[in-house]
Write an enzyme that holds these catalytic residues in place. Structure first.
Site, PDB file in Angstrom:
ATOM      1  N   GLN A 570      43.576  46.717  34.042  1.00  0.00           N
ATOM      2  CA  GLN A 570      42.210  47.141  34.387  1.00  0.00           C
ATOM      3  C   GLN A 570      42.098  47.441  35.886  1.00  0.00           C
ATOM      4  O   GLN A 570      41.435  48.390  36.283  1.00  0.00           O
ATOM      5  CB  GLN A 570      41.200  46.056  33.998  1.00  0.00           C
ATOM      6  CG  GLN A 570      40.888  46.024  32.517  1.00  0.00           C
ATOM      7  CD  GLN A 570      40.187  47.291  32.048  1.00  0.00           C
ATOM      8  OE1 GLN A 570      39.063  47.578  32.411  1.00  0.00           O
ATOM      9  NE2 GLN A 570      40.874  48.086  31.250  1.00  0.00           N
ATOM     10  N   GLU A 637      34.882  46.967  35.696  1.00  0.00           N
ATOM     11  CA  GLU A 637      34.354  47.995  36.611  1.00  0.00           C
ATOM     12  C   GLU A 637      34.763  47.859  38.078  1.00  0.00           C
ATOM     13  O   GLU A 637      34.960  48.873  38.765  1.00  0.00           O
ATOM     14  CB  GLU A 637      32.822  47.977  36.559  1.00  0.00           C
ATOM     15  CG  GLU A 637      32.246  48.352  35.215  1.00  0.00           C
ATOM     16  CD  GLU A 637      30.743  48.145  35.215  1.00  0.00           C
ATOM     17  OE1 GLU A 637      30.017  49.136  35.231  1.00  0.00           O
ATOM     18  OE2 GLU A 637      30.305  46.981  35.238  1.00  0.00           O
TER      19      GLU A 637
HETATM   20  N1  MTE Z   1      39.103  50.543  30.367  1.00  0.00           N
HETATM   21  C1  MTE Z   1      39.524  51.511  29.516  1.00  0.00           C
HETATM   22  N2  MTE Z   1      40.838  51.598  29.247  1.00  0.00           N
HETATM   23  N3  MTE Z   1      38.659  52.367  28.919  1.00  0.00           N
HETATM   24  C2  MTE Z   1      37.311  52.324  29.171  1.00  0.00           C
HETATM   25  O1  MTE Z   1      36.546  53.112  28.619  1.00  0.00           O
HETATM   26  N4  MTE Z   1      35.506  51.185  30.393  1.00  0.00           N
HETATM   27  C3  MTE Z   1      35.172  50.442  31.580  1.00  0.00           C
HETATM   28  C4  MTE Z   1      36.017  49.186  31.744  1.00  0.00           C
HETATM   29  N5  MTE Z   1      37.384  49.468  31.497  1.00  0.00           N
HETATM   30  C5  MTE Z   1      36.842  51.321  30.079  1.00  0.00           C
HETATM   31  C6  MTE Z   1      37.786  50.432  30.643  1.00  0.00           C
HETATM   32  C7  MTE Z   1      33.769  50.053  31.604  1.00  0.00           C
HETATM   33  S1  MTE Z   1      32.657  51.257  31.957  1.00  0.00           S
HETATM   34  C8  MTE Z   1      33.355  48.780  31.366  1.00  0.00           C
HETATM   35  S2  MTE Z   1      31.738  48.330  31.552  1.00  0.00           S
HETATM   36  C9  MTE Z   1      34.289  47.726  30.998  1.00  0.00           C
HETATM   37  O2  MTE Z   1      35.600  48.221  30.820  1.00  0.00           O
HETATM   38  C10 MTE Z   1      33.886  47.061  29.715  1.00  0.00           C
HETATM   39  O3  MTE Z   1      34.739  46.000  29.507  1.00  0.00           O
HETATM   40  P1  MTE Z   1      34.192  44.593  29.007  1.00  0.00           P
HETATM   41  O4  MTE Z   1      34.087  44.735  27.533  1.00  0.00           O
HETATM   42  O5  MTE Z   1      35.222  43.629  29.407  1.00  0.00           O
HETATM   43  O6  MTE Z   1      32.885  44.367  29.650  1.00  0.00           O
END
Ligand code: MTE
Length: 705
Positions: A570, A637
């Site tokens: 991430q 994020e």
């Molecule tokens: N990572 C991947 N591979 N794909 C995604 O669409 N979305 C991001 C982030 N990481 C995303 C991602 C966004 S916008 C958010 S808010 C968070 O992952 C959501 O993760 P969570 O379920 O741990 O809150």
């Protein structure tokens, strides 16, 4: 036309032709006025995609121009065209502090928007069940419950007859919370009219045009600072381009304001936020949700103050950091910056910052057309929704007689690894191997009213709910476990079944009651903060404007990581998305407000060559977080913001070039730092040949919105 089944428009909508979001209506089909290029007017249903496209090409519409129309933030300011509410946060006495400051600096930073560019464009399949108006939607949504609700309102059908299934998303990044609900409602209307299953998948160009992305921001600031770089007061007005409808833009602006202090204890701080209403497609959520914009503008303030003071930028950042054991943010939320300062110091050390600054100086002294720059920033990023009611999670855990476990939860898997972490948590509590636990899909029929997977809080909330559900099952099984110590898991489960013990449990997590009182400028907006620090070095080519990302070091506090591989993924993924945001991805609109960059040939996202050859991600050791599941932290994020280190490092390198040419090292520069902008900022005899420099009036081919 052959193959065409139906043309659907506003008059075919049986319920409301409106998508509602906190009382802000948005038309599904334009009825009287078209307020942007890209607004949906009607939908064609055909046997094949080609037939539908051919039919769409035949549609002829005559428009009468609205007057005045405008697209940019500057124009919206001129026309005083803003959405409500306008927000303000303030601590201390800014005016008084300006009087006491050694210096006052005024400036601005523009930050362009960003396209989500998820691998899978927005799409869904809607299927009529042929009974009691039931409908099933297989939809790539980050917020299945909202899609269900909007479809219900559009068709005038109760939610209990509409089921949304989400297997997984080929990337969401915030772009599949709101817009997919409108698209689903349109497809559902087509199902209603034709009685047949309908599939709707946007082509990339249409997706980019219609669904839009991250809002552009303009920050105008006045800052009062002392000779040693200490900032006494800052007054920042943030303008975002919200496009033609509000969507989530007011909440995005709130998040920008709530992040405007980043990690800095600026005693007198005022932020105002205005969302501009323009005639562009409506902007929406994007990973970071206003956080990166709010943070970058304050980082720009710190950078400019350092340049004006003639001090190293890291030194000015360091002396302004929150450092006391207990601190209050500018919205009066208590927190401890201890782990942020640890990240900062570790990042300075692990990146060998001081030594590399000297090497960069030497490199720059020996190279005229190539220059290097470096930048380091801290990060304090709020996790969870500032609208407290969203901070909840739910799950359903079923154990079958063969011992296998099925989990349903309210979150959606989009690559962030929510399912893997949910399975890990269940495996830990139930003490069964991960291979015996399965997550099939997210389904509104299994877990109702779920919050969106957003605000980096999805895994936190769902993780807690899964834990709660599994603990409930273990409570029921405990007497049998004690009695039959020699039983295998499967024998235990069969015994529980024979004893008529329910092997299905719901889990729930009631998260924190966060809220902000905007009148009083106070409130605990976030559950907790994820901290970090990032250092990047770049090399620019002053003649071409090209740049190379040389090395990036990140230290991230994720508490006690549930899955370090996912968390590092991430951090890396978020950072790379930040590379795009701050240095490459540029959306061009024609002066008539038409998006020109509608695909990978016009809009460049980071490629492998843009990833620094040295990208070191360190997770902060011995970090705790009493608030979240197993002491972990939300990480989805925050790392996007770290892309700004490249922006400031590029600025640093340009300043070196300018100094050598006898020019001021303070100069206007906006994000993204594209090759064109880098080249023009490295002013020399060649750039002066540019007619733009001679103030010749040429109509631009594209505008900064
Ligand atoms: N990572 C991947 N591979 N794909 C995604 O669409 N979305 C991001 C982030 N990481 C995303 C991602 C966004 S916008 C958010 S808010 C968070 O992952 C959501 O993760 P969570 O379920 O741990 O809150």
């Amino acid at each position: 036309m052959p193959g065409v089944v139906a043309f659907i428009s506003a008059k075919d909508v049986p319920g409301q032709n409106r998508r509602l979001w906190f009382n802000n209506p948005e038309e599904l089909f334009a009825e009287e006025e078209v307020i942007c290029v890209g607004q949906i007017i009607g939908a064609i249903v055909a046997e094949t995609r080609e037939q539908a496209k051919r039919a769409a090409d035949q549609v002829a519409i005559t428009y009468q121009d609205i007057q005045p129309i405008f697209f940019t933030i500057e124009e919206a300011i001129e026309h005083q065209s803003f959405f409500d509410p306008k927000r303000k946060l303030e601590r201390g006495n800014v005016e008084e502090a300006f009087e006491k400051a050694d210096h006052i600096l005024e400036g601005e930073l523009y930050m362009g928007g960003q396209e989500h560019f998820y691998m899978e464009t927005q799409g869904l399949i809607a299927i009529p069940k042929g009974e009691a108006s039931e409908m099933e939607l297989f939809v790539a949504s980050q917020h299945a419950a909202y899609t269900q609700e909007v479809v219900g309102i559009t068709l005038g059908i109760d939610s209990n007859k509409i089921t949304c299934h989400v297997k997984r998303l080929g990337g969401g990044f915030g772009g599949k919370v709101m817009k997919i609900a409108s698209l689903s409602a349109i497809a559902a209307t087509a199902v209603y009219k034709t009685g047949r299953a309908v599939r709707c998948v946007l082509e990339r160009g249409d997706d980019m045009l219609i669904t839009s992305g991250r809002s552009p921001f303009l920050g105008k600031y006045k800052v009062g600072y002392m000779n040693d770089g200490t900032i006494l007061a800052a007054d920042i007005t943030y303008y975002s381009n919200g496009g033609c409808t509000l969507d989530e833009s007011s909440f995005i602006m709130e998040k920008a304001l709530l992040h405007m202090d980043n990690g800095y204890k600026i005693p007198h701080l005022r932020g105002r936020g205005l969302v501009c209403k323009t005639y562009l497609p409506s902007y929406t959520a994007f990973r970071g949700f206003g956080g990166p914009q709010g943070l970058t503008i304050i980082e720009s303030v710190l950078h400019e103050v350092a340049v004006k003071c003639g001090l190293p930028t890291h030194q000015v950042r360091d002396i302004n950091l929150y450092k006391d054991e207990k601190c209050y943010t500018h919205h009066k939320q208590l927190f401890s910056p201890h782990d942020m300062v640890r990240c900062w110091n570790e990042c300075l050390e692990k990146s060998d910052y001081t030594h590399r600054c000297l090497s960069i100086e030497q490199f720059n002294a020996h190279n005229h057309w190539k220059k290097r720059g470096i930048s380091i920033v801290p990060l304090k990023f709020g996790i969870g929704f500032s609208k407290g009611f969203y901070n909840q999670g739910a799950a359903l855990v079923n154990i079958y007689k063969d011992g296998s476990v099925l989990i349903s939860h309210g979150g959606t898997e989009m690559g962030q690894g929510i399912n893997t972490k949910a399975i890990q948590i269940a495996s830990r509590i139930l003490k069964v191997p991960m291979s015996s636990i399965h997550i099939k899909e997210t389904c509104t029929g299994n877990v109702p009213n779920a919050a969106p997977s957003a605000a980096s809080f999805g895994t936190d909330a769902v993780g807690m709910a899964v834990k709660n559900g599994c603990e409930e099952l273990m409570r029921r099984l405990e007497p049998l476990i004690k009695k039959h110590t020699q039983y295998t898991w499967q024998q235990l489960v069969v015994e529980a079944y024979c004893q008529k013990i329910s092997l299905s449990a719901t889990g729930f997590f009631m998260g924190p009651h966060t809220s902000v009182d905007w009148e009083k400028s106070e409130g605990s907006a976030y559950y907790y903060f994820t901290f970090g620090a990032c250092c990047s070095e770049v090399e620019i080519d002053c003649l071409t404007g090209d740049h190379k990302n040389i090395r990036t070091d990140i230290v991230m506090d994720v508490g006690r990581s549930i899955n370090p591989a996912l968390d590092v993924g991430q951090v890396e993924g978020g950072f790379v998305q930040g590379i795009g945001l701050y240095t490459i991805e540029e959306l061009n609109f024609s002066p008539e407000g038409v998006l020109l960059t509608r695909g990978p040939s016009q809009y460049k996202i980071p490629a492998l060559c843009d990833v620094p050859p040295q990208l070191n991600v360190h997770l902060l050791s011995n970090a705790e977080n009493p608030h979240a599941v197993y002491s972990s932290k939300g990480i989805g994020e925050p790392p996007v913001f770290f892309g700004c280190t490249l922006f400031f490092a590029i600025k640093d390198a340009i300043a070196a070039a300018r100094r050598e040419r006898g020019l001021s090292d303070s100069f206007p520069f906006s994000s993204p730092a594209t090759a064109e902008k880098i080249r023009m900022a490295c002013e020399d005899c060649f750039t002066r040949m540019n007619p733009l420099d001679k103030k010749v009036q040429i109509k631009p081919w594209a505008i900064n919105v």
